[in-house]
Motif scaffolding. Structure first.
Motif, PDB file in Angstrom:
ATOM      1  N   LEU A  37       0.759  -1.446   0.187  1.00 36.15           N
ATOM      2  CA  LEU A  37       0.143   0.083   0.300  1.00 36.15           C
ATOM      3  C   LEU A  37       0.763   1.369   0.052  1.00 36.15           C
ATOM      4  O   LEU A  37       1.673   1.717   0.053  1.00 36.15           O
ATOM      5  N   ILE A  38       0.803   2.326  -0.905  1.00 36.94           N
ATOM      6  CA  ILE A  38       1.551   3.208  -0.938  1.00 36.94           C
ATOM      7  C   ILE A  38       0.601   4.417  -0.268  1.00 36.94           C
ATOM      8  O   ILE A  38      -0.495   4.835  -0.716  1.00 36.94           O
ATOM      9  N   LEU A  39       1.455   5.280   0.824  1.00 29.82           N
ATOM     10  CA  LEU A  39       0.842   6.006   1.603  1.00 29.82           C
ATOM     11  C   LEU A  39       1.643   7.579   1.261  1.00 29.82           C
ATOM     12  O   LEU A  39       2.928   7.587   0.705  1.00 29.82           O
ATOM     13  N   ASP A  40       0.930   8.401   0.888  1.00 29.28           N
ATOM     14  CA  ASP A  40       1.170  10.163   1.108  1.00 29.28           C
ATOM     15  C   ASP A  40       0.868  10.572   2.711  1.00 29.28           C
ATOM     16  O   ASP A  40      -0.517  10.911   2.782  1.00 29.28           O
ATOM     17  N   GLY A  41       1.870  10.860   3.975  1.00 27.63           N
ATOM     18  CA  GLY A  41       1.349  11.019   4.591  1.00 27.63           C
ATOM     19  C   GLY A  41       1.075   9.923   5.487  1.00 27.63           C
ATOM     20  O   GLY A  41       1.591   8.999   5.758  1.00 27.63           O
ATOM     21  N   GLU A  42      -0.355   9.976   6.110  1.00 26.89           N
ATOM     22  CA  GLU A  42      -1.248   8.725   6.463  1.00 26.89           C
ATOM     23  C   GLU A  42      -2.380   8.565   6.009  1.00 26.89           C
ATOM     24  O   GLU A  42      -2.859   7.603   6.665  1.00 26.89           O
ATOM     25  N   GLN A  43      -2.215   8.921   4.912  1.00 24.68           N
ATOM     26  CA  GLN A  43      -3.936   8.612   3.445  1.00 24.68           C
ATOM     27  C   GLN A  43      -3.391   8.134   2.471  1.00 24.68           C
ATOM     28  O   GLN A  43      -2.196   7.925   1.381  1.00 24.68           O
ATOM     29  N   PRO A  44      -3.808   6.457   2.496  1.00 23.57           N
ATOM     30  CA  PRO A  44      -3.316   5.655   1.736  1.00 23.57           C
ATOM     31  C   PRO A  44      -3.408   6.400   0.164  1.00 23.57           C
ATOM     32  O   PRO A  44      -5.078   6.553   0.290  1.00 23.57           O
ATOM     33  N   VAL A  45      -3.008   6.223  -1.071  1.00 24.90           N
ATOM     34  CA  VAL A  45      -3.408   6.727  -1.784  1.00 24.90           C
ATOM     35  C   VAL A  45      -3.119   6.237  -3.689  1.00 24.90           C
ATOM     36  O   VAL A  45      -3.791   5.830  -4.987  1.00 24.90           O
ATOM     37  N   ALA A  46      -2.531   4.268  -3.528  1.00 24.32           N
ATOM     38  CA  ALA A  46      -2.626   3.510  -3.930  1.00 24.32           C
ATOM     39  C   ALA A  46      -2.557   2.105  -3.785  1.00 24.32           C
ATOM     40  O   ALA A  46      -1.226   2.126  -2.684  1.00 24.32           O
ATOM     41  N   ILE A  47      -2.556   0.953  -4.701  1.00 28.46           N
ATOM     42  CA  ILE A  47      -2.408  -0.103  -4.554  1.00 28.46           C
ATOM     43  C   ILE A  47      -1.207  -0.313  -5.504  1.00 28.46           C
ATOM     44  O   ILE A  47      -1.358  -0.578  -6.508  1.00 28.46           O
ATOM     45  N   GLU A  48       0.042  -0.963  -5.032  1.00 29.20           N
ATOM     46  CA  GLU A  48       1.268  -1.018  -6.227  1.00 29.20           C
ATOM     47  C   GLU A  48       1.386  -2.394  -5.798  1.00 29.20           C
ATOM     48  O   GLU A  48       1.470  -3.385  -4.859  1.00 29.20           O
ATOM     49  N   ASN A  49       1.677  -3.312  -7.096  1.00 29.56           N
ATOM     50  CA  ASN A  49       1.859  -4.669  -7.614  1.00 29.56           C
ATOM     51  C   ASN A  49       2.920  -4.728  -8.436  1.00 29.56           C
ATOM     52  O   ASN A  49       3.037  -3.951  -9.600  1.00 29.56           O
ATOM     53  N   CYS A  50       4.242  -5.301  -8.321  1.00 27.41           N
ATOM     54  CA  CYS A  50       5.344  -5.535  -8.849  1.00 27.41           C
ATOM     55  C   CYS A  50       5.609  -6.507  -8.573  1.00 27.41           C
ATOM     56  O   CYS A  50       5.388  -7.994  -8.256  1.00 27.41           O
ATOM     57  N   PHE A  51       5.978  -7.317 -10.400  1.00 27.79           N
ATOM     58  CA  PHE A  51       5.614  -8.405 -10.441  1.00 27.79           C
ATOM     59  C   PHE A  51       7.518  -8.280 -11.366  1.00 27.79           C
ATOM     60  O   PHE A  51       7.463  -7.675 -12.392  1.00 27.79           O
ATOM     61  N   PHE A  52       7.666 -10.354 -11.296  1.00 25.32           N
ATOM     62  CA  PHE A  52       9.079  -9.585 -12.185  1.00 25.32           C
ATOM     63  C   PHE A  52       9.508 -11.599 -12.184  1.00 25.32           C
ATOM     64  O   PHE A  52       8.994 -12.329 -11.464  1.00 25.32           O
ATOM     65  N   ASP A  53      10.506 -11.822 -13.020  1.00 28.07           N
ATOM     66  CA  ASP A  53      10.959 -12.884 -13.659  1.00 28.07           C
ATOM     67  C   ASP A  53      11.087 -13.673 -12.915  1.00 28.07           C
ATOM     68  O   ASP A  53      12.790 -13.026 -12.640  1.00 28.07           O
ATOM     69  N   ALA A  54      10.945 -14.208 -11.953  1.00 25.81           N
ATOM     70  CA  ALA A  54      11.851 -14.702 -11.077  1.00 25.81           C
ATOM     71  C   ALA A  54      13.237 -15.767 -11.201  1.00 25.81           C
ATOM     72  O   ALA A  54      14.138 -15.604 -10.732  1.00 25.81           O
ATOM     73  N   LYS A  55      13.269 -15.648 -12.551  1.00 22.59           N
ATOM     74  CA  LYS A  55      15.094 -16.691 -12.778  1.00 22.59           C
ATOM     75  C   LYS A  55      15.520 -15.502 -13.131  1.00 22.59           C
ATOM     76  O   LYS A  55      16.815 -15.228 -13.383  1.00 22.59           O
ATOM     77  N   GLN A  56      14.991 -14.102 -13.352  1.00 22.96           N
ATOM     78  CA  GLN A  56      15.963 -13.002 -13.843  1.00 22.96           C
ATOM     79  C   GLN A  56      16.500 -12.132 -12.859  1.00 22.96           C
ATOM     80  O   GLN A  56      18.088 -11.417 -12.738  1.00 22.96           O
ATOM     81  N   VAL A  57      15.727 -12.080 -11.562  1.00 28.72           N
ATOM     82  CA  VAL A  57      16.129 -10.616 -10.402  1.00 28.72           C
ATOM     83  C   VAL A  57      16.584 -12.176  -8.823  1.00 28.72           C
ATOM     84  O   VAL A  57      16.165 -12.687  -8.719  1.00 28.72           O
ATOM     85  N   GLN A  58      17.299 -11.044  -8.511  1.00 26.29           N
ATOM     86  CA  GLN A  58      17.269 -12.182  -6.897  1.00 26.29           C
ATOM     87  C   GLN A  58      16.589 -10.575  -6.195  1.00 26.29           C
ATOM     88  O   GLN A  58      17.083  -9.521  -6.246  1.00 26.29           O
TER      89      GLN A  58
END
Length: 230
Positions: A200-221
């Motif tokens: 959850l992304i907050l600006d101060g105490e106010q939730p402003v967005a939901i963030e989802n990040c997806f990564f190729d499991a074989k390419q990242v650590q």
């Protein structure tokens, strides 16, 4: 104005404010006067070396906390990076009819959107960032196409750090199988393993967005600093 152009009184005040850990005798020696005169000038100027030292210590503590906070960020590291990291065009989807209880619009005219952007090395994708947030119904899609990061949606245009002012909560990481859409965006086969990070992304105490990040499991650590608790 150079130090030589300052009056003796101004020199005393200048030394005290710039180095509050100097002793009275040290300041007197620098200014070529007596410790008694230094105490008189500081008293008349309502300057307390003790208070200046306490303020300096608090400022240093805050700077160290900021540095520590920055160093505690989870890092995504490419296993085999060949080329410059870049971002793709922003895809915009209207989420009319869907509900996310964590988020509320600022006014009734705003609509819920999902914005997606690929992360690439050269021409190859290794990740996808999604932001779910409320925006004006008539916002200009063209104006966001060249964003280097979707975090810029929440920036004020003045901070050099795109994360300045933002806070994050409820970070959950999971290993999933890529669905058809994510497989196409990540340029992998369907059902291949991917790493998902949601928060959850907050600006101060106010939730402003939901963030989802997806990564190729074989390419990242994922580099997680600090203690790992199970």
């Amino acid at each position: 104005m150079s130090l030589e152009e300052l009056t003796k009184k101004e020199k005393i005040i200048n030394f005290a404010r710039n180095d509050p850990f100097l002793k009275i005798s040290d300041i007197a020696e620098h200014v070529q006067t007596t410790p008694r005169y230094v105490r008189t000038i500081l008293s008349e100027a309502n300057i307390s070396l003790m208070k200046l030292r306490e303020k300096y210590a608090r400022n240093m503590e805050q700077k160290l906390q900021i540095k520590e906070s920055t160093s505690q960020r989870v890092q995504v590291r490419l296993i085999d990076q060949k080329g410059e990291v870049s971002t793709g065009k922003v895809r915009v989807d209207n989420l009319a009819g869907e509900e996310f209880k964590e988020l509320e619009p600022d006014d009734s005219e705003q609509k819920l959107y999902k914005l997606s952007q690929r992360r690439m090395v050269g021409q190859n994708s290794f990740g996808v960032q999604e932001i779910i947030t409320y925006l004006a119904a008539d916002f200009d899609e063209e104006s966001i196409q060249d964003l280097d990061s979707l975090y810029e949606l929440f920036g004020n245009g003045e901070e050099s750090d795109e994360l300045a002012g933002l806070r994050f909560r409820s970070n959950i990481m999971e290993v999933e199988s890529a669905n058809q859409l994510l497989a196409e965006l990540l340029e992998i086969k369907k059902n291949k393993p991917i790493i998902k990070s949601q928060r959850l992304i907050l600006d101060g105490e106010q939730p402003v967005a939901i963030e989802n990040c997806f990564f190729d499991a074989k390419q990242v650590q994922l580099i997680v600093p600090g203690e790992f608790v199970i």
